[in-house]
Design a protein around this motif. Structure first.
Motif, short mmCIF file in Angstrom:
data_model
loop_
_atom_site.label_atom_id
_atom_site.label_comp_id
_atom_site.label_asym_id
_atom_site.label_seq_id
_atom_site.Cartn_x
_atom_site.Cartn_y
_atom_site.Cartn_z
N TYR A 1 -7.20 8.25 -5.64
CA TYR A 1 -6.60 7.76 -4.41
C TYR A 1 -5.72 8.89 -3.84
CZ TYR A 1 -8.14 3.13 -5.85
OH TYR A 1 -8.91 2.05 -6.23
N TYR B 1 0.83 -1.21 0.00
CA TYR B 1 0.00 0.00 0.00
C TYR B 1 0.86 1.25 0.00
CZ TYR B 1 -3.41 -3.53 1.29
OH TYR B 1 -4.20 -4.65 1.31
N VAL C 1 -10.46 5.67 4.60
CA VAL C 1 -10.30 4.22 4.77
C VAL C 1 -10.00 3.90 6.23
CG1 VAL C 1 -8.80 2.25 4.25
CG2 VAL C 1 -9.54 3.77 2.41
N CYS D 1 -12.04 -1.07 -1.83
CA CYS D 1 -11.87 -0.34 -3.08
C CYS D 1 -12.78 -0.89 -4.18
CB CYS D 1 -10.41 -0.41 -3.53
SG CYS D 1 -9.27 0.50 -2.47
N TYR E 1 -7.57 7.96 1.68
CA TYR E 1 -6.82 7.11 2.61
C TYR E 1 -7.24 7.35 4.06
CZ TYR E 1 -3.76 5.99 -1.32
OH TYR E 1 -3.27 5.56 -2.53
N THR F 1 -8.65 -4.14 -0.38
CA THR F 1 -9.01 -4.50 -1.76
C THR F 1 -10.52 -4.57 -1.94
OG1 THR F 1 -6.96 -5.75 -2.08
CG2 THR F 1 -8.77 -6.23 -3.58
N PRO G 1 -13.32 4.17 -5.92
CA PRO G 1 -12.96 5.59 -5.82
C PRO G 1 -12.41 6.15 -7.13
CG PRO G 1 -11.27 4.23 -4.80
CD PRO G 1 -12.42 3.32 -5.12
#
Length: 220
Positions: free
Chosen positions: A163, A51, A171, A155, A168, A152, A160
């Motif tokens: 990014y 990531y 998330v 997403c 983030y 994963t 989205p």
């Protein structure tokens, strides 16, 4: 830098007794520690996801701000959590290692025995794996909401358009406030506030880092 070095030394001294206990529990397999430890290591080995640095940093700012200094258990956070309980408040102190361990072994009961097991395993895992390995392995299996097991799947569901830092931070915000099947205004407000808070922590830390770097450059 000096402050972090001192902090690491403090955590090392605080952790040594528990690390010794953890090793003994592993050798004699008290409480199935050896089995749980192997499950955690295997989960990390199976992970093939990487990531962005932004997401990793958001994870630490949101879930474990002293994560780069401790050895799996944040004893300063534990002490503060105990004080908050005495005052009638509730404050978490789980590190990324502890959250990773908890997710892998599937133990969520609210008992001191489970918490102790989690801390022992976190020390053992931290001795074997790097901080990055643990963080990425956790992000790959963490629960972010309904039908969102791991970044994963999150997403895939959210699809989205970009990014960026906002995504983030959002998330990581779902770790504290998992997204429900049906979104509500209450959840959306909590998630937004948490997202913005993580972004502020991120921006503040990076601003401080740039300032320190500039000072170092001028002092050379």
């Amino acid at each position: 830098m000096a402050k972090r070095t001192v902090l690491r030394l403090v955590y090392l001294l605080l952790s040594l007794p528990m690390i010794a206990v953890a090793i003994l529990c592993y050798l004699f397999n008290f409480g199935n520690v050896r089995l749980y430890y192997k499950q955690c290591i295997n989960a990390a080995r199976k992970n093939n996801k990487t990531y962005s640095q932004e997401l990793i940093q958001c994870l630490y700012f949101g879930e474990d701000k002293r994560g780069q200094s401790h050895l799996g258990v944040d004893y300063i956070g534990v002490f503060r959590a105990i004080l908050s309980i005495v005052k009638g408040q509730l404050q978490g102190a789980s590190t990324i290692e502890q959250q990773f361990v908890r997710t892998v072994i599937g133990r969520y009961e609210r008992t001191l025995t489970r918490k102790l097991l989690e801390q022992l395993l976190s020390h053992l895992v931290c001795l074997r794996l790097t901080k990055l390995q643990i963080a990425e392995s956790y992000l790959s299996i963490a629960f972010f909401g309904t039908h969102m097991q791991g970044v994963t799947s999150l997403c895939d569901r959210l699809a989205p358009k970009s990014y960026d830092l906002s995504f983030y931070a959002g998330v990581v915000a779902r770790l504290k406030y998992p997204q429900p099947k049906r979104e509500s205004q209450v959840w959306a407000a909590k998630h937004l506030n948490r997202t913005e808070w993580i972004m502020r922590q991120y921006n503040s830390a990076n601003k401080a880092f740039k300032t320190d770097s500039q000072r170092s450059a001028f002092s050379v």
